[in-house]
Design a protein around this motif. Structure first.
Motif: not given
Length: 346
Positions: A30, A37, A81-83, A174, A346
């Protein structure tokens, strides 16, 4: 000085690092998406194109292995990494390769690798998508772990990571992406392992990380109305951990509260408490208090989330406990006060 959002500061740091060093490239699921992101990679995509910013298959272990190989061959990958939850799938690559090549090669090989990952609560994302796993990574010699709380540090720490000849994991909460703050236009480099005193005080020291720095500042502001002077320290990095700055503050205040986004047991707060207990035993006037997640997996419902996540109210109560002050702790801020609830993808 101009102000940027946290996410904008990350985007600017990425573009400045890529402009200065042709070895830096960005990869991850992504990263070239229109949303980039949370907007943190969109500018780099537009400026440098698909040769240096590119989407990848969804295979965390393979991608990390590719990035480590590229680093060993002289490049500097920025893997997004999104998470951070799914970094668990990369632990063999991170722990047994990235963290150890320098030591196993007698210092002749380097792994200049930067990994960005997202931590913290979302819209009912529950046990597998909302964790703060900094303690797991900080436990490993050879890995650096940074947790910027402000837009200025989001830029400065990322720029430092992208010039470091060692693996650095940047963990971003986030809920911080839309926060604004002053950020210098030129490239600058915030050193790893140097905490910052972000509020002066004389009665209690609060050492906090990531989003908990903002919660600590809110608690300190509330207690100032009662003439309680709280010193707030932004730890900035989990490894290296700057316990010296904390100890210098505790020598002045005699009391310490540690606020962490991770679980209470076996975490960064426990490590810092152990260090302060040894180095400042004669200065402490009260037991060290810790504010962290309870030792259970993250719940899903919003009602349970409110009970699960600590904030300014819990920090205020911990401060009072060290002072043995009775009274009402600062009220927990509403969702509106904290900021808009996070919403996908995300």
């Amino acid at each position: 000085m101009r102000e940027l959002k946290y996410r904008e500061a990350i985007d600017e740091a990425t573009r400045q690092a890529m402009a200065k060093d042709e070895r830096v490239f960005v990869l991850g699921v992504g990263v070239d998406d229109a949303k980039g992101i949370f907007g943190t990679t969109r500018g780099a995509t537009l400026e440098f194109g698909p040769n240096r910013v590119f989407d990848t298959p969804l295979s965390e272990a393979a991608l990390t292995g590719v990035a480590i190989g590229a680093a060993l061959r002289g490049l500097h990958p920025l893997l997004v990494h999104a998470r951070n939850d799914f970094l668990m799938l990369t632990m063999d690559q991170l722990v047994n390769n990235a963290a150890k090549w320098r030591y196993m090669s007698g210092g002749s090989m380097r792994v200049p690798l930067t990994i960005r990952a997202i931590i913290g609560r979302g819209w009912g994302q529950a046990a597998q998508h909302s964790q703060s796993l900094q303690a797991m990574f900080a436990h490993v010699p050879g890995l650096h772990v940074v947790m910027p709380a402000t837009p200025a540090d989001a830029k400065g720490l990322l720029l430092t990571a992208l010039t470091t000849e060692a693996p650095v994991i940047c963990l971003e909460h986030r809920w911080l992406y839309e926060k604004t703050g002053p950020v210098a236009e030129e490239a600058y480099y915030t050193p790893l392992g140097h905490a910052a005193v972000v509020r002066q005080g004389t009665h209690v020291t609060v050492a906090a990380m990531s989003l908990m720095v903002l919660e600590a500042l809110q608690a300190a502001e509330s207690l100032a109305a009662e003439s309680i002077a709280v010193e707030v320290i932004d730890l900035r990095t989990a490894r290296p951990l700057d316990s010296e700055t904390v100890c210098a503050s505790v020598a002045k205040t005699g009391r310490l509260v540690i606020a962490d986004t991770g679980w209470r047991s076996y975490g960064v707060s426990a490590e810092l408490a152990a260090r302060v207990g040894r180095e400042c035993f004669g200065d402490l006037r009260a037991p060290v208090e810790r504010v962290a997640l309870p030792d259970v997996p993250t719940p899903c419902t919003s009602a349970l989330e409110r009970a699960y996540y600590p904030g300014a109210a819990e920090i205020g109560a911990a401060i009072r406990a060290t002072l043995l002050v009775r009274g009402r702790a600062p009220a927990a801020p509403s969702v509106e006060a904290r900021g808009k609830e996070f919403s996908g993808p995300f």
